[in-house]
Design a protein around this motif. Sequence first.
Motif, PDB file in Angstrom:
ATOM      1  N   ASP A   1       0.904  -1.224   0.058  1.00 26.97           N
ATOM      2  CA  ASP A   1       0.004  -0.188   0.098  1.00 26.97           C
ATOM      3  C   ASP A   1       0.928   1.198   0.146  1.00 26.97           C
ATOM      4  O   ASP A   1       1.424   1.464   0.993  1.00 26.97           O
ATOM      5  N   VAL A   2       1.093   1.942  -1.078  1.00 30.30           N
ATOM      6  CA  VAL A   2       1.957   3.109  -1.237  1.00 30.30           C
ATOM      7  C   VAL A   2       1.343   4.429  -0.728  1.00 30.30           C
ATOM      8  O   VAL A   2       2.153   5.440  -0.775  1.00 30.30           O
ATOM      9  N   ASN A   3       0.075   4.569  -0.680  1.00 32.20           N
ATOM     10  CA  ASN A   3      -0.573   5.769  -0.448  1.00 32.20           C
ATOM     11  C   ASN A   3      -1.671   5.736   0.829  1.00 32.20           C
ATOM     12  O   ASN A   3      -2.108   6.825   0.915  1.00 32.20           O
ATOM     13  N   GLY A   4      -1.234   4.746   1.547  1.00 30.14           N
ATOM     14  CA  GLY A   4      -2.201   4.792   2.873  1.00 30.14           C
ATOM     15  C   GLY A   4      -3.883   4.592   2.572  1.00 30.14           C
ATOM     16  O   GLY A   4      -4.350   5.124   3.614  1.00 30.14           O
ATOM     17  N   ASP A   5      -4.141   4.300   1.464  1.00 33.13           N
ATOM     18  CA  ASP A   5      -5.754   4.227   1.567  1.00 33.13           C
ATOM     19  C   ASP A   5      -6.446   2.926   1.808  1.00 33.13           C
ATOM     20  O   ASP A   5      -7.581   2.791   1.914  1.00 33.13           O
ATOM     21  N   GLY A   6      -5.547   2.062   2.397  1.00 36.65           N
ATOM     22  CA  GLY A   6      -5.771   0.823   2.955  1.00 36.65           C
ATOM     23  C   GLY A   6      -6.118  -0.372   1.906  1.00 36.65           C
ATOM     24  O   GLY A   6      -6.434  -1.497   2.140  1.00 36.65           O
TER      25      GLY A   6
ATOM     26  N   THR B   1      21.742  -2.306 -16.617  1.00 38.07           N
ATOM     27  CA  THR B   1      23.083  -1.404 -16.473  1.00 38.07           C
ATOM     28  C   THR B   1      23.080  -0.468 -15.377  1.00 38.07           C
ATOM     29  O   THR B   1      24.077   0.100 -14.950  1.00 38.07           O
ATOM     30  N   LYS B   2      21.931  -0.303 -14.376  1.00 41.84           N
ATOM     31  CA  LYS B   2      22.140   0.132 -13.177  1.00 41.84           C
ATOM     32  C   LYS B   2      20.941  -0.059 -12.181  1.00 41.84           C
ATOM     33  O   LYS B   2      20.125  -0.530 -12.432  1.00 41.84           O
ATOM     34  N   ILE B   3      21.245   0.321 -10.964  1.00 45.41           N
ATOM     35  CA  ILE B   3      20.350   0.408  -9.893  1.00 45.41           C
ATOM     36  C   ILE B   3      19.903   1.644  -9.396  1.00 45.41           C
ATOM     37  O   ILE B   3      20.587   2.375  -9.357  1.00 45.41           O
ATOM     38  N   THR B   4      18.424   1.744  -9.464  1.00 46.34           N
ATOM     39  CA  THR B   4      17.705   3.026  -9.093  1.00 46.34           C
ATOM     40  C   THR B   4      16.914   3.353  -7.944  1.00 46.34           C
ATOM     41  O   THR B   4      16.283   2.160  -7.731  1.00 46.34           O
ATOM     42  N   LEU B   5      16.897   4.190  -7.296  1.00 47.43           N
ATOM     43  CA  LEU B   5      16.083   4.277  -6.224  1.00 47.43           C
ATOM     44  C   LEU B   5      14.910   5.520  -6.546  1.00 47.43           C
ATOM     45  O   LEU B   5      15.327   6.335  -7.469  1.00 47.43           O
ATOM     46  N   TYR B   6      13.899   5.356  -5.886  1.00 51.79           N
ATOM     47  CA  TYR B   6      12.747   6.224  -6.042  1.00 51.79           C
ATOM     48  C   TYR B   6      11.863   6.601  -4.650  1.00 51.79           C
ATOM     49  O   TYR B   6      11.569   5.569  -3.989  1.00 51.79           O
ATOM     50  N   LEU B   7      11.957   7.601  -4.007  1.00 53.00           N
ATOM     51  CA  LEU B   7      11.573   7.716  -2.709  1.00 53.00           C
ATOM     52  C   LEU B   7       9.800   8.096  -2.797  1.00 53.00           C
ATOM     53  O   LEU B   7       9.564   9.230  -3.569  1.00 53.00           O
ATOM     54  N   ASN B   8       9.465   7.650  -1.860  1.00 52.64           N
ATOM     55  CA  ASN B   8       7.796   7.906  -1.924  1.00 52.64           C
ATOM     56  C   ASN B   8       7.567   9.044  -0.719  1.00 52.64           C
ATOM     57  O   ASN B   8       8.196   8.898   0.422  1.00 52.64           O
ATOM     58  N   ASP B   9       6.875  10.060  -0.964  1.00 53.76           N
ATOM     59  CA  ASP B   9       6.271  11.340  -0.156  1.00 53.76           C
ATOM     60  C   ASP B   9       5.494  10.911   0.721  1.00 53.76           C
ATOM     61  O   ASP B   9       4.977  11.585   1.799  1.00 53.76           O
ATOM     62  N   GLY B  10       4.872   9.489   0.786  1.00 53.23           N
ATOM     63  CA  GLY B  10       3.955   9.060   1.652  1.00 53.23           C
ATOM     64  C   GLY B  10       2.454   9.000   1.303  1.00 53.23           C
ATOM     65  O   GLY B  10       1.852   8.476   1.716  1.00 53.23           O
ATOM     66  N   ASN B  11       2.383   9.760  -0.077  1.00 55.93           N
ATOM     67  CA  ASN B  11       1.074   9.863  -0.768  1.00 55.93           C
ATOM     68  C   ASN B  11       1.073   8.921  -2.009  1.00 55.93           C
ATOM     69  O   ASN B  11       0.210   9.290  -2.939  1.00 55.93           O
ATOM     70  N   GLY B  12       2.206   8.238  -2.017  1.00 54.22           N
ATOM     71  CA  GLY B  12       2.228   7.689  -3.537  1.00 54.22           C
ATOM     72  C   GLY B  12       2.903   8.311  -4.502  1.00 54.22           C
ATOM     73  O   GLY B  12       2.757   7.869  -5.783  1.00 54.22           O
ATOM     74  N   VAL B  13       3.451   9.290  -4.276  1.00 55.61           N
ATOM     75  CA  VAL B  13       4.172  10.305  -5.293  1.00 55.61           C
ATOM     76  C   VAL B  13       5.750  10.136  -5.141  1.00 55.61           C
ATOM     77  O   VAL B  13       6.185  10.255  -4.171  1.00 55.61           O
ATOM     78  N   PHE B  14       6.429   9.646  -6.192  1.00 54.93           N
ATOM     79  CA  PHE B  14       7.687   9.293  -6.142  1.00 54.93           C
ATOM     80  C   PHE B  14       8.663  10.212  -6.684  1.00 54.93           C
ATOM     81  O   PHE B  14       8.273  10.859  -7.571  1.00 54.93           O
ATOM     82  N   SER B  15       9.867  10.093  -6.304  1.00 52.98           N
ATOM     83  CA  SER B  15      10.872  11.210  -6.658  1.00 52.98           C
ATOM     84  C   SER B  15      11.215  10.644  -7.933  1.00 52.98           C
ATOM     85  O   SER B  15      11.199   9.528  -8.545  1.00 52.98           O
ATOM     86  N   SER B  16      12.134  11.467  -8.531  1.00 49.37           N
ATOM     87  CA  SER B  16      13.021  11.244  -9.822  1.00 49.37           C
ATOM     88  C   SER B  16      14.226  10.195  -9.403  1.00 49.37           C
ATOM     89  O   SER B  16      14.335   9.989  -8.100  1.00 49.37           O
ATOM     90  N   GLU B  17      14.627   9.529 -10.461  1.00 47.08           N
ATOM     91  CA  GLU B  17      15.739   8.665 -10.352  1.00 47.08           C
ATOM     92  C   GLU B  17      16.561   8.929  -9.384  1.00 47.08           C
ATOM     93  O   GLU B  17      17.429  10.288  -9.633  1.00 47.08           O
ATOM     94  N   ILE B  18      17.193   8.171  -8.525  1.00 42.39           N
ATOM     95  CA  ILE B  18      18.429   8.411  -7.850  1.00 42.39           C
ATOM     96  C   ILE B  18      19.276   7.558  -8.007  1.00 42.39           C
ATOM     97  O   ILE B  18      18.898   6.289  -7.782  1.00 42.39           O
ATOM     98  N   LEU B  19      20.287   7.539  -8.712  1.00 44.15           N
ATOM     99  CA  LEU B  19      21.145   6.432  -9.348  1.00 44.15           C
ATOM    100  C   LEU B  19      22.079   6.036  -8.084  1.00 44.15           C
ATOM    101  O   LEU B  19      22.891   6.584  -7.409  1.00 44.15           O
TER     102      LEU B  19
END
Length: 451
Positions: free
Chosen positions: A91-96, A159-177
Amino acid sequence: MKKIYILKILFLAISINCYSQFGSPIPIDNNLTASIRNIITFDINNDGLKDVVVSEYTNNIRWYENTGSGFNTPQNISTTFSTPYHLDKADVNGDGFIDLLVTNNNGNTSGASVFLNNNGGVSWTEVVISNTLAIGGFKSFFLDIENDGDQDIVINSDTKITLYLNDGNGVFSSEILMESMDEYYSMTVGDFTNDGFTDLVLNTATFGMVIYTNNMLGSFNSPVNISNGLRIFLTSADIDNDNAIDVISGNPNNNSEVQFYKNDGTGLFTFNHNEPNSDALDVTNAKFNLTDLNNDTFIDILYIDNNEIFWKENNQTSSFINTSSIDNSLSYRVVYSDDIDNDGDNDIIWSGFDSSNNTIKLGYILNETILSITDEVLKNVIVAYPNPTSSILYISNIEMSKEAFLYNAIGQIITSTKSNAIDLSILDNGIYFLKVELKNKEQETIKIIKQ
């Protein structure tokens, strides 16, 4: 939201002998138009029953609603997501409602998307996480990188491992290499160091199998080698019930074997043993699953070899015995396991080819585990109530337990208690799991909905 009350009856005995027996294959879908790549199960509509989600070799991602007496016709999650491969859930946006993460293996436009579950699968909203990863995407996982309660994402591409951070509402950051080089073949995630933070293990062409430990600052430390050699298959589980997650990988010298590496609890691994005749190649489909099939609390091996479904029993000392055939009536391609009939044991969900009529099928095999109780039995009831709840969760008969642990949707411990109540008011809305450890060493898990 429909209320779900789950009552668990535990049978506590001096001597309990467990064994598994399996029924015949039961079709869910008799005439698929494309082969299935992967299968996952979760309760999409919060009715207390595990539904089945599949990714196909075409652009289709579908789900089959579990009615309690069978499965309804498939409903589309997406018909335009090109070459869906790996699946994960949280559950990425806390709606249950539990959402779906799908990895895209589509050449130079590979990536991953989250499909938000709207009102129990009534509709799905695609959130593109990335579609610019070169050569191919293999796996992506939900994980809470920062331990802030939000489900972030890590993607393993060629070719790479990337991260994407969640703001708690299901909105994710741009790519973090996180890392960039050639040929990352597979990935698994877990708290391998037992520090409360999720780590990564990867199979790479350059360094072999390596672990990236979480630096507790929102990223990962430099890789540490576990084993050399080029391998593809990779997964993880606590094989010997010592509260340390072990690693299971392909054998770089033998495609028909898997290798087990024991974790000392700090993220240091030592080779344990080879398991022969366990074909686990997972670039194209999932032929290998770790699951408890005989209700002894130890993880067994469920796998496909030469198109036949087998299982090997965990001997409770980090090895496996008693190779047994489950079914060979079809040419099986994909296998998965979960409790789909809510009887307390793990069943088998499969996809395969029926050569008698040239059809591709999806179905399940029920696990008809029987508990043979040879001595006097004491029956006790563990109940968590009210469920759903917005504040205090009460636990009945807590005096029969050693401790109760509350986990989030991806298996991280949120809190523990020895009292008969847990305050959930500060937690995000969503699905949690209460694991009660009884004094006789039995365990019981109850799904909790925080609203």
